[in-house]
Motif scaffolding. Structure first.
Motif, PDB file in Angstrom:
ATOM      1  N   TRP A  39      11.699   4.644   1.496  1.00 44.02           N
ATOM      2  CA  TRP A  39      11.943   4.624   0.061  1.00 44.02           C
ATOM      3  C   TRP A  39      13.343   5.153  -0.217  1.00 44.02           C
ATOM      4  N   VAL A  86       5.007   9.106  -3.039  1.00 41.58           N
ATOM      5  CA  VAL A  86       6.378   8.632  -2.863  1.00 41.58           C
ATOM      6  C   VAL A  86       7.335   9.533  -3.636  1.00 41.58           C
ATOM      7  N   GLN A 140      11.450   0.410  -1.587  1.00 44.12           N
ATOM      8  CA  GLN A 140      11.498   0.438  -0.131  1.00 44.12           C
ATOM      9  C   GLN A 140      12.606  -0.455   0.400  1.00 44.12           C
ATOM     10  N   ASP A 172       0.819  -1.208   0.000  1.00 49.62           N
ATOM     11  CA  ASP A 172       0.000   0.000   0.000  1.00 49.62           C
ATOM     12  C   ASP A 172       0.853   1.258   0.000  1.00 49.62           C
ATOM     13  N   TYR A 173       0.833   1.979  -1.129  1.00 50.77           N
ATOM     14  CA  TYR A 173       1.509   3.267  -1.228  1.00 50.77           C
ATOM     15  C   TYR A 173       0.921   4.008  -2.414  1.00 50.77           C
TER      16      TYR A 173
END
Length: 150
Positions: free
Chosen positions: A139, A30, A133, A24-25
């Motif tokens: 990240w 990001v 990640q 989940d991102y």
């Protein structure tokens, strides 16, 4: 010297990082966060913060056929940028891509330096970054490639 130094330095950066991608991102979040951190560290001339954005086993090619290995050599390159007065770095994302725990961006970059007569010289080009990640869930850049417009 500055004009020669910048093109050679702003070409290719490859970094290795541990992989433990979360499911989940938001890819754009990001990229935005990574860009903000990178620009802030560079523009503050915070060599430690900038270097820590790269994995310890990072490799960087400044476009001259040589490869820099590890954070110390990469830090020396960025220190040279700072000593040559490069500042006001900016990244403007064109497109973001996401797949299998990786996030990539295509973007325009720009940075300024003072010329011999005190005028501002703006350098710019296109960059591509791939983020992944690490085991801590942070990240990190795993690949960073850029060029410079003439």
């Amino acid at each position: 010297m500055l004009k020669r130094f910048i093109p050679l330095s702003l070409l290719i950066l490859t970094v290795t990082a541990c992989s433990n991608p979360a499911a989940d991102y938001d890819a754009q979040e990001v990229v935005n966060s990574a860009n903000e951190q990178w620009n802030a560290a560079f523009n503050d001339k915070d060599l430690d913060a900038l270097t820590e954005l790269y994995a310890s086993q990072a490799t960087l090619s400044p476009g001259d056929g040589n490869v820099l290995n590890g954070q110390q050599e990469i830090a020396a390159l960025f220190q040279g940028f700072f000593e040559n007065g490069l500042h006001n770095h900016n990244i403007a994302t064109i497109a973001t891509y996401s797949s299998a725990g990786q996030v990539s961006q295509l973007a325009n970059w720009s940075a300024d330096a003072e010329g011999e007569n005190g005028e501002t010289i703006t350098f710019n080009g296109v960059l591509m970054t791939v983020l992944q990640q690490n085991e801590a869930g942070e990240w990190q850049v795993v690949s960073h490639i850029w060029n410079m417009a003439e």
